[in-house]
Structures are given as structure tokens and as C-alpha cells.
Design a protein around this motif. Structure first.
Motif, PDB file in Angstrom:
ATOM      1  N   GLY A 105       0.956  -1.223   0.210  1.00 32.90           N
ATOM      2  CA  GLY A 105       0.020   0.062   0.024  1.00 32.90           C
ATOM      3  C   GLY A 105       0.899   1.176   0.032  1.00 32.90           C
ATOM      4  O   GLY A 105       2.079   1.297  -0.181  1.00 32.90           O
ATOM      5  N   TYR A 106       0.148   2.382   0.398  1.00 32.22           N
ATOM      6  CA  TYR A 106       0.938   3.584   0.278  1.00 32.22           C
ATOM      7  C   TYR A 106       1.797   3.543   1.751  1.00 32.22           C
ATOM      8  O   TYR A 106       1.341   3.284   2.815  1.00 32.22           O
ATOM      9  CB  TYR A 106      -0.039   4.702   0.228  1.00 32.22           C
ATOM     10  CG  TYR A 106      -0.842   4.707  -0.924  1.00 32.22           C
ATOM     11  CD1 TYR A 106      -0.141   5.054  -2.066  1.00 32.22           C
ATOM     12  CD2 TYR A 106      -2.186   4.149  -1.151  1.00 32.22           C
ATOM     13  CE1 TYR A 106      -0.810   5.350  -3.435  1.00 32.22           C
ATOM     14  CE2 TYR A 106      -2.816   4.305  -2.263  1.00 32.22           C
ATOM     15  CZ  TYR A 106      -2.054   4.814  -3.335  1.00 32.22           C
ATOM     16  OH  TYR A 106      -2.826   4.907  -4.625  1.00 32.22           O
ATOM     17  N   SER A 107       2.820   4.455   1.277  1.00 32.41           N
ATOM     18  CA  SER A 107       3.616   4.646   2.657  1.00 32.41           C
ATOM     19  C   SER A 107       3.021   5.718   3.673  1.00 32.41           C
ATOM     20  O   SER A 107       3.541   5.463   4.897  1.00 32.41           O
ATOM     21  CB  SER A 107       5.025   5.131   2.206  1.00 32.41           C
ATOM     22  OG  SER A 107       4.974   6.530   1.603  1.00 32.41           O
ATOM     23  N   GLY A 108       2.192   6.500   3.501  1.00 33.34           N
ATOM     24  CA  GLY A 108       1.629   7.291   4.357  1.00 33.34           C
ATOM     25  C   GLY A 108       2.388   8.607   4.621  1.00 33.34           C
ATOM     26  O   GLY A 108       3.073   8.913   3.844  1.00 33.34           O
ATOM     27  N   PRO A 109       2.009   9.435   5.633  1.00 33.15           N
ATOM     28  CA  PRO A 109       2.526  10.916   5.664  1.00 33.15           C
ATOM     29  C   PRO A 109       3.851  10.910   6.172  1.00 33.15           C
ATOM     30  O   PRO A 109       4.687  11.752   5.991  1.00 33.15           O
ATOM     31  CB  PRO A 109       1.627  11.612   6.526  1.00 33.15           C
ATOM     32  CG  PRO A 109       0.854  10.374   7.252  1.00 33.15           C
ATOM     33  CD  PRO A 109       0.747   9.148   6.735  1.00 33.15           C
ATOM     34  N   GLY A 110       4.385  10.076   6.845  1.00 34.00           N
ATOM     35  CA  GLY A 110       5.465  10.016   7.607  1.00 34.00           C
ATOM     36  C   GLY A 110       6.692   9.341   6.595  1.00 34.00           C
ATOM     37  O   GLY A 110       6.621   8.718   5.462  1.00 34.00           O
ATOM     38  N   PRO A 111       7.891   9.560   6.985  1.00 27.20           N
ATOM     39  CA  PRO A 111       8.849   9.022   6.405  1.00 27.20           C
ATOM     40  C   PRO A 111       8.994   7.452   6.213  1.00 27.20           C
ATOM     41  O   PRO A 111       8.564   6.918   7.248  1.00 27.20           O
ATOM     42  CB  PRO A 111      10.261   9.496   6.970  1.00 27.20           C
ATOM     43  CG  PRO A 111       9.758  10.102   8.278  1.00 27.20           C
ATOM     44  CD  PRO A 111       8.589  10.219   8.207  1.00 27.20           C
ATOM     45  N   ASP A 112       9.346   6.745   5.110  1.00 28.67           N
ATOM     46  CA  ASP A 112       9.278   5.519   4.881  1.00 28.67           C
ATOM     47  C   ASP A 112      10.549   5.008   4.057  1.00 28.67           C
ATOM     48  O   ASP A 112      10.922   5.794   3.217  1.00 28.67           O
ATOM     49  CB  ASP A 112       8.190   5.260   4.227  1.00 28.67           C
ATOM     50  CG  ASP A 112       7.769   3.628   4.126  1.00 28.67           C
ATOM     51  OD1 ASP A 112       8.558   2.940   3.538  1.00 28.67           O
ATOM     52  OD2 ASP A 112       6.971   3.023   4.916  1.00 28.67           O
ATOM     53  N   PRO A 113      11.048   3.663   4.331  1.00 30.87           N
ATOM     54  CA  PRO A 113      12.257   3.362   3.446  1.00 30.87           C
ATOM     55  C   PRO A 113      11.756   3.247   2.135  1.00 30.87           C
ATOM     56  O   PRO A 113      12.665   3.225   1.248  1.00 30.87           O
ATOM     57  CB  PRO A 113      12.559   2.101   3.977  1.00 30.87           C
ATOM     58  CG  PRO A 113      11.512   2.041   5.087  1.00 30.87           C
ATOM     59  CD  PRO A 113      10.865   2.976   5.276  1.00 30.87           C
TER      60      PRO A 113
END
Length: 185
Positions: free
Chosen positions: A60-68
Motif C-alpha cells: 500500500g501507500y507509505s503514508g504521511p511519515g518517512p518510509d524506506p
């Protein structure tokens, strides 16, 4: 629908009856499988959340925060790879040659070139003997500017020489004899 057919359908939905044989048994098994499939489609699916340590791939989507999985700058990715593989020292040595003008300044870079870096000793060739003398006087300043640009202990000593004609008198593989005199002339 007759009573007999209704009884067969009811028996098929709950499972195959014991007294059935042949085509009746096959129909009962098929009806049971279709009923199970319809009930599975109607029931809401439960999502399983993978914990961090399981190593499962995030979906899915990584969302609003930082993601690898977020897009990264190419330079940042290269820095991380070089750090993981221990390539900082070869990178610093290559910077001495690749960015010589930035390391020592444009004036000195116009009149000198790095030749080789072996065991922390950088050999620099100047365009004239006067520039070689000048660079020997500036050796401490050059070492400080190189250390500031590429890191400490990459270059520990400078070996500065002027332009020289090829010499066959010295070297690691010297052969005794007259040398190449017979090839000139």
C-alpha cells in the motif's frame, strides 16, 4: 421443486449424505464447495498487520511519515552503499585526483597534476622546476587543504617533482647494459 429435490439440496448444502452414490454424490460435493465459496466471499476479510521484525514486505501507500520505500536522492543512496561496503578510503583517494582543482585551488591546479597516491604518499608533478620549488614550500598548506577536503590520513606526505625526461637509469626492473641508445638514430 419436489420434496425429494429439496431434501437433496438441503443435504448437499450441509455436506454429502452417506447414502448417495455416483452422480448424486458428485453433485452434493459440488454444491457444498459452492456454498463454502459464497460464504467466504460474503464474509469481510481481516487484514493482518505485519510487525517490524517479521521482515514481511509492506504493502500500500507509505503514508504521511518517512518510509524506506520513499524516493531518495541518488547521492544519499550512494553514500549509504559506500559506507556499508567500506569504500570511504578509496572514495577519498579518488577525490584527490578527480577534484584536484577544488582540493588545492585553481592557481596551483593549473601548474600541477597529481600522478599517484601510494600508501598515503601523493606524488605531484609540477609544470616547471620553479613551480616544483614553490609547491615544496607550500607543502604543509597543501596537506592541510587536502585533509580538509577529503579527510585526514588520506594523504600524509607529498612527493613533488618537476617535469623530467624519461630516465632508464633507475627503476624496479633495471637491466644492466647500454639501454635504448641504438633505437634513436
Amino acid at each position: 421443486m419436489s420434496e425429494e429435490t429439496a431434501e437433496k439440496g438441503a443435504g448437499a448444502a450441509s455436506g454429502p449424505a452417506e447414502g448417495q452414490t455416483g452422480p448424486q454424490l458428485a453433485r452434493a460435493v459440488l454444491d457444498a464447495a459452492l456454498a463454502k465459496r459464497r460464504s467466504a466471499q460474503q464474509a469481510p476479510r481481516r487484514r493482518t498487520v505485519a510487525s517490524e521484525g517479521e521482515g514481511r514486505r509492506l504493502r500500500g501507500y507509505s503514508g504521511p511519515g518517512p518510509d524506506p520505500r520513499d524516493p531518495q536522492l541518488f547521492g544519499a543512496v550512494l553514500e549509504r552503499i559506500m559506507k556499508q561496503r567500506g569504500w570511504q578510503q578509496p572514495k577519498a583517494e579518488a577525490t584527490v585526483f578527480g577534484a584536484w582543482e577544488k582540493v588545492v585551488g585553481p592557481d596551483i591546479a593549473k601548474h600541477s597534476n597529481p600522478v599517484k597516491l601510494d600508501g598515503g604518499v601523493l606524488t605531484v608533478e609540477a609544470e616547471s622546476t620553479a613551480w616544483a620549488t614553490q609547491l615544496r614550500l607550500l607543502a604543509a598548506t597543501l596537506l592541510r587543504s587536502i585533509a580538509a577536503e577529503v579527510g585526514h590520513n588520506v594523504v600524509t606526505r607529498l612527493n613533488i617533482h618537476g617535469p623530467a625526461a624519461p630516465s632508464w637509469n633507475r627503476g624496479p626492473r633495471r637491466v644492466q647494459g647500454r639501454g635504448p641508445r641504438d633505437t634513436y638514430g
